[in-house]
Every structure is written in C-alpha cells, then in structure tokens.
Design an enzyme around this catalytic site. Structure first.
Site, PDB file in Angstrom:
ATOM      1  N   ASP A 104      -0.394   4.469   0.677  1.00 28.50           N
ATOM      2  CA  ASP A 104      -0.827   5.513   1.605  1.00 28.50           C
ATOM      3  C   ASP A 104      -0.091   5.366   2.929  1.00 28.50           C
ATOM      4  OD1 ASP A 104      -2.330   3.089   2.035  1.00 28.50           O
ATOM      5  OD2 ASP A 104      -3.753   4.199   3.271  1.00 28.50           O
ATOM      6  N   GLU A 138       4.204  -5.930   4.288  1.00 34.19           N
ATOM      7  CA  GLU A 138       4.271  -5.147   5.524  1.00 34.19           C
ATOM      8  C   GLU A 138       5.589  -5.414   6.251  1.00 34.19           C
ATOM      9  OE1 GLU A 138       2.266  -2.888   6.569  1.00 34.19           O
ATOM     10  OE2 GLU A 138       0.303  -3.231   5.644  1.00 34.19           O
ATOM     11  N   ASP A 160       6.539   1.513   6.971  1.00 27.22           N
ATOM     12  CA  ASP A 160       5.133   1.147   6.718  1.00 27.22           C
ATOM     13  C   ASP A 160       4.579   1.953   5.561  1.00 27.22           C
ATOM     14  OD1 ASP A 160       2.584   0.108   6.975  1.00 27.22           O
ATOM     15  OD2 ASP A 160       2.055   1.394   8.658  1.00 27.22           O
ATOM     16  N   GLU A 163      -5.102   1.479   2.478  1.00 26.76           N
ATOM     17  CA  GLU A 163      -4.986   0.416   3.479  1.00 26.76           C
ATOM     18  C   GLU A 163      -5.103   0.942   4.895  1.00 26.76           C
ATOM     19  OE1 GLU A 163      -3.012  -2.269   6.372  1.00 26.76           O
ATOM     20  OE2 GLU A 163      -2.480  -0.215   5.827  1.00 26.76           O
ATOM     21  N   GLU A 164      -4.560   2.128   5.133  1.00 32.15           N
ATOM     22  CA  GLU A 164      -4.541   2.663   6.498  1.00 32.15           C
ATOM     23  C   GLU A 164      -5.942   2.962   7.030  1.00 32.15           C
ATOM     24  OE1 GLU A 164      -2.119   2.603   8.381  1.00 32.15           O
ATOM     25  OE2 GLU A 164      -0.279   2.683   7.186  1.00 32.15           O
ATOM     26  N   HIS A 221       0.851  -1.196   0.000  1.00 32.36           N
ATOM     27  CA  HIS A 221       0.000   0.000   0.000  1.00 32.36           C
ATOM     28  C   HIS A 221       0.882   1.240   0.000  1.00 32.36           C
ATOM     29  CE1 HIS A 221       0.478   1.199   4.285  1.00 32.36           C
ATOM     30  NE2 HIS A 221       0.471  -0.096   4.565  1.00 32.36           N
TER      31      HIS A 221
END
Length: 388
Positions: A78, A169, A109, A145-146, A76
């Site tokens: 974001d 991740e 992350d 995703e967040e 991801h």
C-alpha cells in the site's frame, strides 16, 4: 537484441509495481497482490493470496523450502495517496525513468523494496530447493502498513514466519536495529455553543483549548530531554486543531491531535498516564473539561545492535554500495515491530531508497541503489541460510 540484465529486470519490476495504484486509504492492494502472485507463478513458485485480515484486500505469502534457519523478507504494497496531481512533475503512476531515477508514488516507500525482495526470493529459490542452501526463505507483500493495519502481523500468525526478518523500508541500505514508536492522541475540549452575537452566553471551546495547547508545548519540551543513542529524542507534536461548525456559532468542542513519538525504553501505557496527568492538571488550574482517545499505535522495537542479522547485512551492504555500517535506528515506525514484539524474531529495517522521499511529490528511487540492494540482500541471505 542484447539479453536483459538483472538490473534491467529489476527496473522493469519496480516500474510495473509503481504503475499499479495501491493507495491507502482506501486500500487498493488487490491488483498488486494478484500481479505478484502471477509473477512468482511465471517463475515456478507457488505464492498464496492471503485473504486475512480482509477478504477484499488480499496480501501475498510465499515460503520456499523447509530447512533452518528461515529468512523472511517483508514489504508493504500500500502507498499513501498521490495528493494534488498538479504538484507532480512526473505522472505519479507512470514509472518514469530519468537520470537513473524512477519516479512515482511508492517508488521509494516501498515498491523498490518489494521488487528487491521478490527478485531476491526468486534468485535464491533454486538454491534453497536444490539443497545448496540449508535454510529457507519467506516473502511477504503486506497490506495496510500505512494505516497501522494488521497485514504483516496476520502473515506472521498465518505461518509465514521464521528466524530472521528484514523489513524492506527505504534506509539507503543502512541496517536499523531499533525504531521509535508512534501514538496518536485526539484530545477533545468541551465548550457550550451559543450565537456569536451573544458570545458570553456560551463557552468557546477554542479559547478553552489554549491552556491545553500550552500544557502540550511544555510537555513536548520536557520529553525532548529523553533520548536514545540510535533514534534520538521523544516528541509530542500538535498536528491538527479542529473546531467550529459555522462562522456565527461559538464552538462547542475543539479537537487537538497529538503525534507522540516514543523511544524503545518508553511504554505506551505510561504515556497514556502522562496524558491523563496533563489534562488533570489543566482541569485543576483552568477548569477546562477535556478528554482523550488514543486513535493509532505503532509500538517501538529494538534488537541487539550487534545481532547476527544486522552484522551480516551491514557487511554486504558496505560491499555492494559503501553503505554506512555504524549502529543506527530509524525514527519512523515500520512493521518491524510485528517481527520483534509479536513474533519474537530477530529483525531489522533495511532497504533501497531514501526515507526522505517517502510521501513527497515527485517521489523517486535511485535505481543503482536498488540494484545494489538486490546484490546485498542475495549475498546476505546466502550467508545467513548457509551453504550446505
């Protein structure tokens, strides 16, 4: 001048990605998605800007080859907001490198993971297209995703799917075959407003919330006894209490936010029923009027700990970085649930960096760990996709 090494190129790619601010909220992924498409284009690979689920927040999908099996590498783009810039020693969007660490919001992350996925896809593309590898590879740069948005799910539904999935991740290159689920609940306790000079004229929602908070504490204590060998205990944590509109007004409502972490063996519908029962008991015993809403849900997910994918990635991670090979699950929630639950794929959570760095001030990633991750991912992909 010496030719740039693969490690130099990976460091530059991570730095470039970190320097593109992609905070969510509000969801500023477009510039990063466009950069990724251009990066692949420069290497002769035709990546797509995918306008679903949101036209103004495109994500990236790329498929190389049409053979079987197919490996999907997912990241991801974001990141959570940087927060108070004064708390950062390094510019959160500067990509500063110091003592082998690259600093910045999203470095761990998970833009280091995204970079590893990009570099691995590019490295494997020629082997896939030439037929040296039987299988094919798919790359995702997902949005949202967040905030539990359907970026990854949409990419999978749009045809960017496969047989194996790796969600990149930060796990320090340890393979997680299961993950906890997450459900957020907002519990609203009703009161009746009045002027604070006549408090008995109203019903103070803050005071009415006390038995609800007590019941939630008892509930948390009970469910902590539910344990999973890989992901640990279940939790119900009160994270926010909001009430009141003015200093001299008795509050008419109080809202309690609960973060409920649940195990692969638990079901969110059953958890809803537990919250119902908790509030019904408080109403009977204390006469408190309360209602609830589940505002966000990340499902739990699990595959066989000895799956082929996990076994292969463990072996290559141990060789490249001496990563722990014991069976393991991740306590956070990731988009791996979309692979396992929605697409019925064999998928793990795995990638460079330390999850403890996620969302912190001075977030950073160990560049040696990222380089080892690239080595491990390429090696594992070659084994999974097979030599023709």
């Amino acid at each position: 001048m010496a030719e740039a090494t693969a490690e130099d190129e990976l460091r530059s790619l991570i730095r470039d990605l970190v320097r593109i601010e992609t905070e969510n909220p509000p969801g500023n992924e477009r510039a990063c998605a466009e950069y990724i498409v251009e990066w692949f284009d420069d290497r002769g690979l035709d990546a797509d800007l995918v306008s679903e689920p949101y036209a103004d927040r495109p994500q990236v999908g790329l498929r190389v080859g049409d053979g079987d099996p197919t490996l999907v590498v997912n990241g991801h783009i974001d990141v959570v907001p940087a927060g108070d810039r004064a708390e950062w020693t390094h510019d959160p969007y500067g990509g500063t490198v110091e003592d082998g660490r690259l600093y910045g919001r999203g470095s761990a992350d998970m833009k280091a993971g995204v970079a590893v996925g990009m570099a691995a896809t590019a490295a494997l593309a020629e082997e896939v297209e030439s037929g040296d590898l039987d299988g094919s590879i798919v790359f995702h740069a997902a949005i949202g995703e967040e905030t539990a948005e359907p970026g990854t799910r949409t990419l999978l539904e749009s045809g960017y799917d496969g047989d194996y999935g790796i969600v990149l991740e930060p796990t320090q290159l340890r393979a997680a075959t299961s993950e906890k689920g997450l459900a957020w609940y907002e519990i609203t306790v009703a009161g009746d407003p009045s002027h604070a000079s006549h408090p008995d004229q109203g019903t103070n929602a803050v005071l009415a919330a006390r038995p609800v908070l007590d019941a939630l504490a008892d509930y948390d204590e009970r469910i902590r006894e539910r344990e999973d060998d890989l992901v640990g205990s279940a939790y119900a944590t009160v994270t926010m209490v909001e009430a009141g509109t003015k200093e001299n007004v008795v509050p008419e409502r109080a809202t309690i936010t609960v973060d409920r972490r649940f195990l692969p063996a638990e079901d969110v519908d059953e958890i809803d029923a537990e919250i119902d029962a908790l509030l019904e008991e408080v109403a009977r015993e204390h006469g408190v009027d309360a209602s609830w809403e589940r505002t966000r849900t990340y499902e739990s997910a699990a595959i066989d700990v000895d799956s082929e994918l996990a076994t292969v990635i463990r072996r290559h991670s141990a060789a490249a970085a001496n990563a722990d090979t014991d069976p393991w699950g991740i306590e956070a929630s990731t988009d791996v649930r979309n692979f396992v639950n929605d697409a019925d794929m064999e998928a793990i959570t795995w990638g460079p960096g330390d999850l403890a760095q996620a969302h912190t001030y001075d977030e950073h990633v160990d560049l040696a760990n990222a380089a080892a991750g690239l080595e491990a991912l390429v090696g594992a992909a070659r084994e999974l996709l097979g030599d023709a």
